[in-house]
Design a protein around this motif. Structure first.
Motif, short mmCIF file in Angstrom:
data_model
loop_
_atom_site.label_atom_id
_atom_site.label_comp_id
_atom_site.label_asym_id
_atom_site.label_seq_id
_atom_site.Cartn_x
_atom_site.Cartn_y
_atom_site.Cartn_z
N SER A 171 1.13 -18.68 -11.71
CA SER A 171 0.95 -17.23 -11.69
C SER A 171 1.87 -16.61 -12.72
O SER A 171 2.88 -17.20 -13.13
N ALA A 172 1.50 -15.40 -13.14
CA ALA A 172 2.32 -14.68 -14.11
C ALA A 172 2.37 -13.21 -13.73
O ALA A 172 1.33 -12.59 -13.48
N ALA A 173 3.57 -12.68 -13.66
CA ALA A 173 3.78 -11.25 -13.48
C ALA A 173 4.31 -10.70 -14.80
O ALA A 173 5.33 -11.17 -15.32
N VAL A 174 3.60 -9.71 -15.33
CA VAL A 174 3.93 -9.17 -16.65
C VAL A 174 4.13 -7.67 -16.53
O VAL A 174 3.30 -6.96 -15.95
N VAL A 175 5.25 -7.18 -17.06
CA VAL A 175 5.49 -5.74 -17.20
C VAL A 175 5.77 -5.50 -18.67
O VAL A 175 6.71 -6.08 -19.24
N VAL A 176 4.95 -4.67 -19.32
CA VAL A 176 5.05 -4.51 -20.76
C VAL A 176 4.86 -3.06 -21.16
O VAL A 176 4.11 -2.31 -20.52
N LYS A 177 5.54 -2.67 -22.22
CA LYS A 177 5.31 -1.36 -22.83
C LYS A 177 5.11 -1.55 -24.32
O LYS A 177 5.91 -2.25 -24.98
N VAL A 178 4.05 -0.98 -24.86
CA VAL A 178 3.74 -1.06 -26.28
C VAL A 178 3.90 0.34 -26.89
O VAL A 178 3.32 1.30 -26.38
N SER A 179 4.68 0.43 -27.94
CA SER A 179 4.88 1.71 -28.64
C SER A 179 4.67 1.49 -30.13
O SER A 179 5.23 0.53 -30.71
N SER A 180 3.86 2.32 -30.73
CA SER A 180 3.58 2.24 -32.18
C SER A 180 3.13 0.85 -32.59
O SER A 180 3.53 0.32 -33.64
N GLY A 181 2.32 0.23 -31.74
CA GLY A 181 1.74 -1.06 -32.06
C GLY A 181 2.67 -2.24 -31.87
O GLY A 181 2.31 -3.37 -32.24
N LYS A 182 3.86 -2.03 -31.30
CA LYS A 182 4.81 -3.11 -31.08
C LYS A 182 5.24 -3.14 -29.61
O LYS A 182 5.29 -2.12 -28.94
N ILE A 183 5.57 -4.33 -29.14
CA ILE A 183 6.08 -4.48 -27.78
C ILE A 183 7.55 -4.11 -27.76
O ILE A 183 8.37 -4.77 -28.42
N PRO B 39 11.37 2.32 -12.91
CA PRO B 39 10.41 1.71 -13.84
C PRO B 39 10.54 2.31 -15.23
O PRO B 39 10.93 3.47 -15.40
N VAL B 40 10.22 1.51 -16.23
CA VAL B 40 10.21 1.97 -17.62
C VAL B 40 8.99 2.86 -17.82
O VAL B 40 7.87 2.48 -17.49
N SER B 41 9.23 4.05 -18.32
CA SER B 41 8.14 5.01 -18.50
C SER B 41 7.07 4.45 -19.44
O SER B 41 7.38 3.90 -20.50
N GLY B 42 5.84 4.56 -19.02
CA GLY B 42 4.72 4.14 -19.86
C GLY B 42 4.41 2.66 -19.83
O GLY B 42 3.59 2.18 -20.61
N ASN B 43 5.03 1.92 -18.90
CA ASN B 43 4.76 0.48 -18.84
C ASN B 43 3.41 0.21 -18.19
O ASN B 43 2.87 1.02 -17.45
N ARG B 44 2.87 -0.96 -18.48
CA ARG B 44 1.68 -1.48 -17.82
C ARG B 44 2.05 -2.81 -17.20
O ARG B 44 2.86 -3.56 -17.76
N SER B 45 1.46 -3.13 -16.06
CA SER B 45 1.82 -4.38 -15.41
C SER B 45 0.60 -5.06 -14.82
O SER B 45 -0.37 -4.41 -14.43
N VAL B 46 0.67 -6.39 -14.79
CA VAL B 46 -0.42 -7.22 -14.27
C VAL B 46 0.19 -8.41 -13.54
O VAL B 46 1.17 -9.00 -14.01
N TYR B 47 -0.39 -8.74 -12.41
CA TYR B 47 -0.08 -10.00 -11.73
C TYR B 47 -1.34 -10.83 -11.70
O TYR B 47 -2.38 -10.40 -11.20
N ASN C 142 0.80 -1.22 0.00
CA ASN C 142 0.00 0.00 0.00
C ASN C 142 0.84 1.28 0.00
O ASN C 142 0.28 2.38 0.07
N HIS C 143 2.14 1.14 -0.11
CA HIS C 143 2.99 2.33 -0.14
C HIS C 143 2.78 3.08 -1.45
O HIS C 143 2.73 2.47 -2.53
N PRO C 144 2.63 4.40 -1.40
CA PRO C 144 2.33 5.17 -2.63
C PRO C 144 3.34 4.94 -3.76
O PRO C 144 2.94 4.85 -4.93
N LEU C 145 4.62 4.86 -3.44
CA LEU C 145 5.63 4.64 -4.48
C LEU C 145 5.45 3.28 -5.16
O LEU C 145 5.61 3.16 -6.38
N ILE C 146 5.14 2.28 -4.37
CA ILE C 146 4.98 0.94 -4.92
C ILE C 146 3.69 0.85 -5.74
O ILE C 146 3.68 0.30 -6.85
N LYS C 147 2.61 1.39 -5.22
CA LYS C 147 1.33 1.34 -5.94
C LYS C 147 1.39 2.08 -7.27
O LYS C 147 0.81 1.65 -8.26
N SER C 148 2.11 3.19 -7.30
CA SER C 148 2.12 4.01 -8.51
C SER C 148 3.16 3.56 -9.52
O SER C 148 2.93 3.64 -10.73
N HIS C 149 4.33 3.07 -9.07
CA HIS C 149 5.42 2.76 -10.00
C HIS C 149 5.71 1.27 -10.15
O HIS C 149 6.35 0.87 -11.12
#
Length: 331
Positions: A246-258, A223-231, A87-94
């Motif tokens: 389980s799967a932890a995914v951190v991904v960034k898509v730019s111009s339609g490509k990962i 963190p990589v700017s603009g990434n999205r993540s899901v656990y 619940n730490h703000p830095l962890i939740k946001s980044h």
């Protein structure tokens, strides 16, 4: 539970000093355990699996903070409680994937006690490891692995050996962390990919920690700017259950490509399982169902199943695919 000495310490140096061999050789680091939240250690001592002669209470040491680093990452103290970290703000946001993973683990009561260092050092929940009556190479080297011909539904399919198929139980080991430790020989910084060991023919040794070494903190890179993540955690029941996959995914898509991807799996490996094979299939590709399936196939290509856990192969593949779909839907 055998008799042991409980020592309370005022600082890290005192804790490390107590964990080193005394003049008569006892107690020493091999028979010493550090106690913070105690959510794993005390259970194993009650089961007579862990039998330390000395327990050093470190829960009051000032190692429970989250701080920014100069490089834009964060430092997490080893005694930081899981609830507070999630619940730490830095962890939740980044580092949303870490927050999600922590909140999916155990019960609220256990999360209020469990710590960062303790989470990293969780022992397996293999029923044979936790039963001192049955043979277990991890608990007593050379006695055999009862799980291979026994109950193995929940156990590992990646990284196993003929000596051990126990699964690493932790939810939080998904990021490119560096683990900082201190011991009699000084300080060491260990990349998480180098911290956990495969069982091979020495399953009793799970990490590169030396006897008497103490985890003091963990750092995460910026963190990589603009990434999205899901656990995403798949389990037999929705509350208080360890992952089947389980799967932890951190991904960034730019111009339609990962153009940035990190994937770590839980519940299927003998250690937290970073899947570089899946990442290689995804980098530079279009985020679609066919690409995600190819990545999932690559991630499980080296799976070795036992009599009861073959279902985990397809379960893990679908877990990866769905986590990637969720992460890229908002990218």
């Amino acid at each position: 539970m055998e008799t042991f000495q409980l020592k309370r310490v005022a600082n890290v140096e005192q804790a490390i000093g107590l964990a080193q061999p005394a003049a008569n050789g006892q107690p020493n680091g091999a028979s010493t355990r550090f106690l913070a939240g105690g959510t794993t250690l005390l259970d194993l001592m009650k089961l007579d699996v862990e039998r330390p002669t000395q327990v050093i209470d470190i829960h009051r040491l000032p190692l429970d903070q989250v701080e920014k680093t100069d490089g834009g990452g964060v430092t997490i103290g080893a005694t930081m409680r899981n609830t507070d970290l999630a619940n730490h703000p830095l962890i939740k946001s980044h580092y949303a994937v870490l927050s999600q993973a922590l909140l999916s683990g155990a019960s609220a009561q256990l999360r209020n006690m469990a710590t960062t260092g303790g989470n990293l050092l969780q022992r397996t929940r293999c029923v044979y490891f936790r039963d001192p009556v049955t043979p277990c190479n991890k608990r007593e080297p050379g006695t055999g692995c009862s799980a291979i011909d026994g109950y193995n539904r929940n156990l590992a399919i990646l990284g196993t050996s003929e000596h051990c198929i126990a699964t690493n139980p932790s939810d939080m080991n998904a990021l490119e962390a560096t683990i900082h430790v201190e011991g009699a020989q000084g300080k060491r910084d260990i990349a998480i990919d180098d911290f956990f060991l495969l069982p091979g023919n020495t399953p009793e040794r799970e990490t590169t920690l030396n006897p008497g070494e103490l985890i003091t903190h963990v750092t995460l890179p910026a963190p990589v700017s603009g990434n999205r993540s899901v656990y995403l955690k798949l389990r037999d029941r929705a509350s208080y259950e360890f992952a089947l996959a389980s799967a932890a995914v951190v991904v960034k898509v730019s111009s339609g490509k990962i153009d940035h991807i990190r994937i770590a799996l839980g519940g299927v490996g003998v250690r937290p399982w970073r899947s570089k094979e899946a990442e290689a299939q995804l980098l530079g590709r279009t985020p679609d169902a066919a690409t995600f399936r190819a990545a999932a196939e690559a991630a499980l290509q080296s799976a070795h199943v036992q009599s009861q856990n073959g279902f985990k192969v397809e379960l893990a593949k679908r877990c990866i695919q769905h986590a990637l779909t969720l992460a890229t839907q908002t990218a």
